[in-house]
Design a protein around this motif. Sequence first.
Motif, PDB file in Angstrom:
ATOM      1  N   UNK A 280       0.973  -1.242   0.132  1.00  0.00           N
ATOM      2  CA  UNK A 280       0.073  -0.031   0.053  1.00  0.00           C
ATOM      3  C   UNK A 280       0.936   1.216  -0.075  1.00  0.00           C
ATOM      4  N   UNK A 281       0.469   2.443  -0.250  1.00  0.00           N
ATOM      5  CA  UNK A 281       1.351   3.567  -0.378  1.00  0.00           C
ATOM      6  C   UNK A 281       1.783   3.833   1.318  1.00  0.00           C
ATOM      7  N   UNK A 282       0.896   3.483   2.197  1.00  0.00           N
ATOM      8  CA  UNK A 282       1.373   3.881   3.571  1.00  0.00           C
ATOM      9  C   UNK A 282       2.591   2.796   4.042  1.00  0.00           C
ATOM     10  N   UNK A 283       2.305   1.438   3.467  1.00  0.00           N
ATOM     11  CA  UNK A 283       3.474   0.355   3.936  1.00  0.00           C
ATOM     12  C   UNK A 283       4.721   0.827   3.204  1.00  0.00           C
ATOM     13  N   UNK A 284       4.691   1.280   1.961  1.00  0.00           N
ATOM     14  CA  UNK A 284       5.883   1.615   1.201  1.00  0.00           C
ATOM     15  C   UNK A 284       6.450   2.807   1.808  1.00  0.00           C
ATOM     16  N   UNK A 285       5.736   4.106   2.342  1.00  0.00           N
ATOM     17  CA  UNK A 285       6.344   5.132   2.984  1.00  0.00           C
ATOM     18  C   UNK A 285       6.895   4.854   4.335  1.00  0.00           C
ATOM     19  N   UNK A 286       6.011   4.151   4.911  1.00  0.00           N
ATOM     20  CA  UNK A 286       6.652   3.615   6.490  1.00  0.00           C
ATOM     21  C   UNK A 286       8.188   3.256   6.265  1.00  0.00           C
ATOM     22  N   UNK A 287       8.242   2.025   5.095  1.00  0.00           N
ATOM     23  CA  UNK A 287       9.296   1.188   5.162  1.00  0.00           C
ATOM     24  C   UNK A 287      10.430   1.903   4.447  1.00  0.00           C
ATOM     25  N   UNK A 288       9.911   2.990   3.593  1.00  0.00           N
ATOM     26  CA  UNK A 288      11.140   3.952   2.959  1.00  0.00           C
ATOM     27  C   UNK A 288      11.787   4.663   4.033  1.00  0.00           C
TER      28      UNK A 288
END
Length: 165
Positions: free
Chosen positions: A89-97
Amino acid sequence: DELGLHSMGTMALMCYTMCQRPSDIRNMLWKHLDNGFFEFKQQKTGTEVYVPLVGVLAERLKGIADQNYREDNPNDHILKYEVTGKPYTAWDYAKLARKIKKHAGLPEDLKIGDLRRTGTTRLANSGCTEDELMSVTGHKSREIVSTYVKRSRETAAGAMRKAWQ
């Protein structure tokens, strides 16, 4: 990769080598890879692009394809979050980045989307024409694609070699 997030490293490599937005890479399906080309419509603009698969990315994707049974699941996402096994999800991706940047000691304001610009600059430094750049990036105007190319010594040297050697 050190954090067990191989898919995030693959996403970064895809953004860089394919000069695409993270949202397009995040949503990439196996059916978009056909006969050595990624063929898809960009989410933001609807532009159809055809980007050849380059060697370094082909090697990285080979292991993923072996695990995901690409031929049996053409509508499956190429990149999946290792923890959930589902597409990012966009949220998962941003958090992991953010987690990866902190782990690597990278500036907080650095964005994975910056790899699109960096990849485009590399193509320009390699001597690509604006038409070639636009074919890869999906930009519809020279004015816009030129904002992605950082002027550099390499670009200037390439121009002079073409003209005078």
